[in-house]
Design a protein around this motif. Structure first.
Motif, short mmCIF file in Angstrom:
data_model
loop_
_atom_site.label_atom_id
_atom_site.label_comp_id
_atom_site.label_asym_id
_atom_site.label_seq_id
_atom_site.Cartn_x
_atom_site.Cartn_y
_atom_site.Cartn_z
N ALA A 262 -6.80 6.99 24.97
CA ALA A 262 -8.16 6.87 25.74
C ALA A 262 -8.67 8.24 26.03
N PHE A 263 -7.97 9.24 26.52
CA PHE A 263 -8.55 10.55 26.98
C PHE A 263 -9.27 11.10 25.49
N ARG B 279 -12.58 9.42 25.01
CA ARG B 279 -13.49 9.98 25.80
C ARG B 279 -14.09 11.39 25.32
N SER C 40 -16.18 11.31 22.27
CA SER C 40 -17.67 10.51 22.81
C SER C 40 -18.33 11.53 23.35
N ALA C 41 -17.93 12.58 24.01
CA ALA C 41 -18.63 13.60 24.71
C ALA C 41 -19.17 14.58 23.60
N ALA D 4 -21.61 8.50 26.90
CA ALA D 4 -20.26 8.31 27.34
C ALA D 4 -20.45 8.36 28.99
N GLU D 5 -21.48 9.39 29.46
CA GLU D 5 -21.70 9.27 30.75
C GLU D 5 -22.13 7.50 31.47
N VAL E 274 -17.63 8.14 32.01
CA VAL E 274 -16.95 9.44 31.56
C VAL E 274 -17.43 10.71 32.08
N ASN E 275 -16.43 11.50 32.87
CA ASN E 275 -16.77 12.68 33.39
C ASN E 275 -17.16 13.79 32.22
N VAL E 276 -18.32 13.79 31.83
CA VAL E 276 -18.48 14.89 30.61
C VAL E 276 -18.16 16.05 30.82
N ILE F 181 -14.58 16.73 31.00
CA ILE F 181 -13.97 16.38 29.63
C ILE F 181 -14.13 17.99 28.87
#
Length: 426
Positions: free
Chosen positions: A226-227, A230, A233-234, A241-242, A246-248, A251
């Protein structure tokens, strides 16, 4: 099912490459082409390039272009040399990782937090790395300091205390040296396979094993966790992602700091290889690692192939300069193989509909391949020894040519290098 087919194709490609190299060795008489010494040297020379490329892969998959890998690698070499001569290899490893990670952190602050252009920030780090390490050397290694009395100079550290453990891999390297005996026979294909296996299993450094294992580990983390989803996706669409929580920013910070740590680890390997820090010992490997990552299409498997290619070219140049001429024959054979495959596709009864009427571009490429093959064979037959200057730059020229050929199939992450601001959709 797709993964199985890809895996099989990769094995077929490796087998075909070994067969081609074996054929060229027999035709030219250069046994160093597949000797265990050449393969072992290629592995050592490929590792720092692969580690730098791995750093670039993590950063760019998160959407941050990192051309500052060279500067981060320089920081890794200095800190590894400084800690290694005082506390030994483990301290060198930790300090080198920390030095590279600090370079990555600086890049992340500039690009992620302040929105500085990624290229400008990377160039600045490449300038800062050698400058900072030279300043630190002048302060800590100047005459009269304990380091100076231990053998340091302004451009080098004292030798690393202790030795990095090396070992032979089990099974293939245990007992009598059967692989060495088979290699010495110089039989077609048999001696070549034995030389490759012996070079990959004898006298292997622990850090080489770690570097090799990091490649499949990176693939697993980025594509099967999953990490990793994410993080990728960033790099593809940070605003989407945001919107999914997700904390872009976090990441990207994690990815770029890890990127610097991987580059620093490459610097640690160089320090272990030379037994100390020497100014300028990276010799552009950070840039070459970035090129290997691009050649590998931003994937670990392709990155490993690009690093191996440069490492092999460099090791052959060092061990047998006259054997570099065989690259002409390599290129000619590859062009002839490409030409044969194109002719087969055009004349096949079950060819796809889109190939029923080949266009001028396809005929042009086939004609250029034929002319190129003839020209390379002529060079191989007429040139006995390349000038030393050209032999020295052969790995770099080979890398550029491969990148040129591979450029048609490359696909970088869509948001790679794009400045991201939370809530601002592009």
């Amino acid at each position: 099912m797709t993964r199985v087919r890809t895996y099989h194709l990769a094995l077929i490609g490796v087998a075909g490459l070994i067969l081609l190299v074996s054929l060229v060795r027999v035709l030219t008489g250069f046994d160093d082409l597949t000797s265990s010494g050449t393969v072992g040297a290629a592995l050592v020379l490929a590792v720092p390039i692969a580690l730098a490329g791995l750093g670039g892969l993590w950063a760019e998959r998160a959407g941050v272009v990192n051309i500052g890998l060279e500067g981060m690698m320089v920081l890794g070499t200095w800190f590894a040399g400084w800690a290694g001569y005082q506390w030994g290899p483990m301290a060198a490893l930790a300090a080198g990782l920390l030095g590279g990670a600090l370079g990555g952190l600086l890049h992340a602050i500039a690009t992620v937090s302040f929105g500085v252009d990624h290229i400008i920030s990377g160039v600045a780090i490449n300038l800062l790395g050698p400058g900072i390490t030279r300043f630190l050397s002048e302060v800590l290694y100047k005459e009269g300091t304990p380091a100076s009395e231990a053998g340091a100079g302004i451009t080098s550290s004292p030798a690393v205390r202790g030795e990095t453990p090396t070992f032979d891999l089990p099974l293939l390297s245990s007992g009598p040296d059967l692989l060495g005996k088979l290699e010495s026979t110089h039989w077609f294909l048999v001696a070549d396979v034995a030389g490759v296996l012996r070079g990959l299993t004898h006298g292997i450094s622990v850090l080489v094993i770690v570097a090799v294992l990091l490649l499949p580990l990176t693939f697993f983390v980025l594509w099967h966790t999953a990490f990793g989803l994410r993080l990728r996706s960033a790099g593809e669409n940070p605003w989407a992602a945001e919107s999914l929580g997700v904390n872009v920013y976090r990441i990207k910070y994690v990815a770029v700091v890890l990127s610097g740590a991987f580059a620093g680890l490459g610097g640690v390997f160089l320090v272990f290889f030379t037994d100390k820090y020497v100014e300028g010992q990276t010799q552009g490997r950070g840039f070459i690692g970035l090129a290997a990552m691009i050649f590998g299409n931003w994937r670990p498997g392709g990155l490993a192939g690009g690093s191996a290619l440069f490492g092999y070219a460099s090791s052959l140049q060092l061990r047998s300069a006259p054997a570099v001429n065989t690259f002409f024959l390599f290129g000619a054979v590859l062009l002839l193989v490409y030409l044969g495959l194109q002719i087969r596709r055009l004349t096949s009864a079950d060819r796809p509909v889109e190939l029923a009427a080949p266009g001028p571009r396809q005929y042009t490429l086939m004609g250029l391949a034929a002319l190129g093959a003839v020209f390379l064979i002529w060079l191989w037959l007429t040139i006995d020894q390349l000038p030393n200057d050209f032999i020295f730059i052969t790995p770099h020229v080979l890398t550029l040519l491969v990148l040129l050929v591979a450029s048609q199939r490359l696909r970088m992450p869509k948001a790679d290098g794009v400045s991201y601001r939370r809530g601002e959709q592009h």
